[in-house]
Scaffold this active site. Structure first.
Site, PDB file in Angstrom:
ATOM      1  N   HIS A 178       0.838  -1.219   0.000  1.00 57.66           N
ATOM      2  CA  HIS A 178       0.000   0.000   0.000  1.00 57.66           C
ATOM      3  C   HIS A 178       0.864   1.257   0.000  1.00 57.66           C
ATOM      4  O   HIS A 178       0.449   2.288   0.521  1.00 57.66           O
ATOM      5  CB  HIS A 178      -0.938   0.043   1.218  1.00 57.66           C
ATOM      6  CG  HIS A 178      -1.745  -1.208   1.403  1.00 57.66           C
ATOM      7  ND1 HIS A 178      -3.008  -1.372   0.894  1.00 57.66           N
ATOM      8  CD2 HIS A 178      -1.451  -2.377   2.032  1.00 57.66           C
ATOM      9  CE1 HIS A 178      -3.459  -2.572   1.206  1.00 57.66           C
ATOM     10  NE2 HIS A 178      -2.534  -3.201   1.890  1.00 57.66           N
TER      11      HIS A 178
ATOM     12  N   SER B  19      14.623  21.053 -17.957  1.00 59.36           N
ATOM     13  CA  SER B  19      13.431  21.891 -18.109  1.00 59.36           C
ATOM     14  C   SER B  19      13.807  23.114 -18.928  1.00 59.36           C
ATOM     15  O   SER B  19      14.917  23.628 -18.808  1.00 59.36           O
ATOM     16  CB  SER B  19      12.936  22.309 -16.726  1.00 59.36           C
ATOM     17  OG  SER B  19      12.163  23.498 -16.830  1.00 59.36           O
TER      18      SER B  19
ATOM     19  N   LYS C  15      16.546  21.917 -13.037  1.00 60.52           N
ATOM     20  CA  LYS C  15      15.792  20.662 -13.057  1.00 60.52           C
ATOM     21  C   LYS C  15      16.491  19.528 -13.775  1.00 60.52           C
ATOM     22  O   LYS C  15      17.127  19.704 -14.806  1.00 60.52           O
ATOM     23  CB  LYS C  15      14.441  20.884 -13.757  1.00 60.52           C
ATOM     24  CG  LYS C  15      13.463  21.690 -12.942  1.00 60.52           C
ATOM     25  CD  LYS C  15      12.793  20.865 -11.867  1.00 60.52           C
ATOM     26  CE  LYS C  15      11.612  20.083 -12.441  1.00 60.52           C
ATOM     27  NZ  LYS C  15      11.020  19.221 -11.451  1.00 60.52           N
TER      28      LYS C  15
ATOM     29  N   GLU D 276       9.171   8.312 -17.019  1.00 65.65           N
ATOM     30  CA  GLU D 276       7.781   8.743 -17.210  1.00 65.65           C
ATOM     31  C   GLU D 276       7.238   8.270 -18.559  1.00 65.65           C
ATOM     32  O   GLU D 276       6.075   7.876 -18.675  1.00 65.65           O
ATOM     33  CB  GLU D 276       7.680  10.265 -17.095  1.00 65.65           C
ATOM     34  CG  GLU D 276       7.909  10.741 -15.670  1.00 65.65           C
ATOM     35  CD  GLU D 276       8.142  12.238 -15.571  1.00 65.65           C
ATOM     36  OE1 GLU D 276       8.057  12.761 -14.463  1.00 65.65           O
ATOM     37  OE2 GLU D 276       8.410  12.887 -16.600  1.00 65.65           O
TER      38      GLU D 276
END
Ligand code: ARG
Length: 475
Positions: free
Chosen positions: A155, A276, A282, A289
């Site tokens: 969980h 970025s 960044k 992803e």
């Protein structure tokens, strides 16, 4: 070039030609189409449909065409409807009108599905090779981190301590099942639909089993109507590819999470990260992803074919032309995704200190307290209650389980003697789980050795299958 027209007073409207045209995507089938035509030609010749001289001319023409397709010197044009018509046009340009003899005794209905199966065999084997390479990268990292202690989650909450190598290796097990599914796909689907003709079989192609053998199939489809209608193999392939995508998405999700500053478990290599456009500081886990995101289209492709097939009448219907783009897209998606995920897996640095830091958070050794009592004959329901009471005490006193006093333990249960404390270390908990699938170091070492040997076996069969496919494809 159109392969029909005799009974029509005029050619198709431009809008119809545009709708009907599949050559922009089915050109990918061209090498297989040439190979199937060559095998078909052998039969036309041995059955006396095409004379020896014509057969020799067509054979040379097809072989040249195959080479020109491979080099890019021959391709489709604006007037070609599909790969089959483009190739027949090219053949006729080389050998004259006798080139049209190749069309005897076969239909595009059996031809297209034969080409498509060969494309899939070829490309699924290539996907399998990439999956095996990813398994290698995973087992190497798992081996490197087999002694790193980590919190295991259920969980997404701290659950029990595990070894980080065990955590990583689980992905290799999932991917090995994907290889197994590809092997299984090959075994079931390696039967040839060729010789089914339009739907009823072919009088001119009476020995499809011979063509099947020449093309490396293990047999022929036993029912010509089923042969031209069956796209189960394509749907199965899309499932296998979607499942690989889902496995990659779960890897992607973990890498995304683990590389956050909150976790700090994984440092993804600069070569496998992106920046970025506005925030100069960044470093984003875009590969991870995309691994997560690309699964969407892989699942969509499977769904799209299943919907095309649902309720479709048997034999050939033009709806079936919609079988190809989902497959091409899924294959090509994995061809760009898998190498990037392999690179990310190989180059990511895992940080043992950060991984180990939270191992006792969330009282992750509470099960050890319950197991201690269960080993002393306390029914597990009561042991569980007692361990829960220990956790409650810890929370009240802001302590870890092993910091409870002897008096605390005894107050919870008379059998909770001080030697329970010996069980309350992460490594003790880990190494007590020494069954075959368990997380102990000895179990994990055996699991990794088993993974490596199974993957080596997979690599061998993939290599063998690819070799025989390549030699079958020689013109
Ligand atoms: N382009 C077609 C396909 O991909 C080839 C078969 C056409 N057959 C026909 N009867 N129109 O399905």
């Amino acid at each position: 070039m159109a392969l029909w027209g005799g009974r029509f007073s005029q050619g198709p409207a431009d809008s119809v030609a545009a709708l009907s045209r599949s050559v922009d995507f089915d050109w990918r089938l061209a090498p297989y189409d040439v190979r199937v035509n060559l095998a078909h030609l052998d039969q036309l010749e041995s059955n006396g449909i095409v004379g020896v001289d014509v057969a020799a001319a067509i054979r040379t023409g097809l072989q040249q065409l195959g080479k020109e397709i491979a080099s890019g010197d021959f391709s489709y044009n604006d007037a070609d409807e599909d790969v089959h018509s483009a190739i027949e046009r090219g053949l006729i340009a080389k050998v004259g009108t006798v080139g049209g003899s190749i069309r005897a005794g076969r239909s595009r209905n059996d031809l297209v599905v034969t080409d498509f199966k060969l494309y899939l065999i070829d490309h699924l084997l290539e996907v399998a090779g990439l999956v095996a390479a990813l398994i290698d990268a995973i087992t190497a990292q798992a081996d490197l981190h087999k002694e790193t202690i980590a919190p295991g989650f259920t969980h997404l909450q701290h659950a029990q301590p595990i070894l980080f190598g065990h955590e990583l290796a689980k992905h290799a097990h999932a991917l090995l099942r994907d290889l197994d599914r590809i092997g299984d796909w090959l075994e079931r689907n390696s039967i040839s639909p060729f010789g089914a003709g339009a739907l009823a079989g072919s009088g001119i192609q009476p020995f499809p089993e011979v063509t099947a053998e020449e093309l490396g199939f293990t047999g022929v489809n036993g029912n010509s109507i089923d042969a031209v209608s069956d796209r189960d193999f394509a749907a199965e392939a899309l499932f296998v590819l979607a499942m690989i995508g889902i496995h990659l998405s779960r890897i992607g999700e973990e890498f995304t999470l683990w590389s956050t500053s909150e976790f700090g478990w994984a440092v993804i290599d600069d070569a496998f990260s992106t920046g970025s456009s506005i925030m100069p500081q960044k470093k984003n886990p875009d590969i991870a992803e995309l691994a997560r995101g690309k699964s969407g289209r892989l699942i969509g492709n499977l769904t799209s074919l299943l919907v095309v097939l649902k309720g479709l009448p048997f034999a050939y219907n033009r709806d079936l032309q919609e079988d190809k783009e989902p497959i091409f897209d899924s294959i090509e998606t994995l061809f760009v995704l898998l190498p990037a995920v392999i690179g990310m897996m190989e180059t990511t640095k895992f940080m043992p200190v950060a991984i180990e830091a939270g191992v006792l958070d969330g009282h992750s050794l509470a099960t050890e307290v319950a197991d201690f009592l269960a080993r002393r004959g306390v029914p597990f329901s009561q042991a569980h209650e007692a361990a829960g009471a220990c956790v409650r005490l810890c929370e009240e006193k802001s302590l870890q389980l092993h910091e409870l006093s002897d008096v605390d333990f005894a107050s919870v249960h008379p059998l909770l003697s001080s030697d329970v404390r010996a069980q309350l270390t992460a490594l003790g908990a880990i190494n007590s789980r020494n069954s075959i699938p368990g997380t102990s170091l000895s179990s994990v070492i055996n699991q990794i050795a088993e993974l490596v040997s199974e993957n080596n076996q997979s690599k061998r069969w993939i290599e063998n299958e690819r070799k025989s496919f390549t030699s079958m494809m020689k013109l």
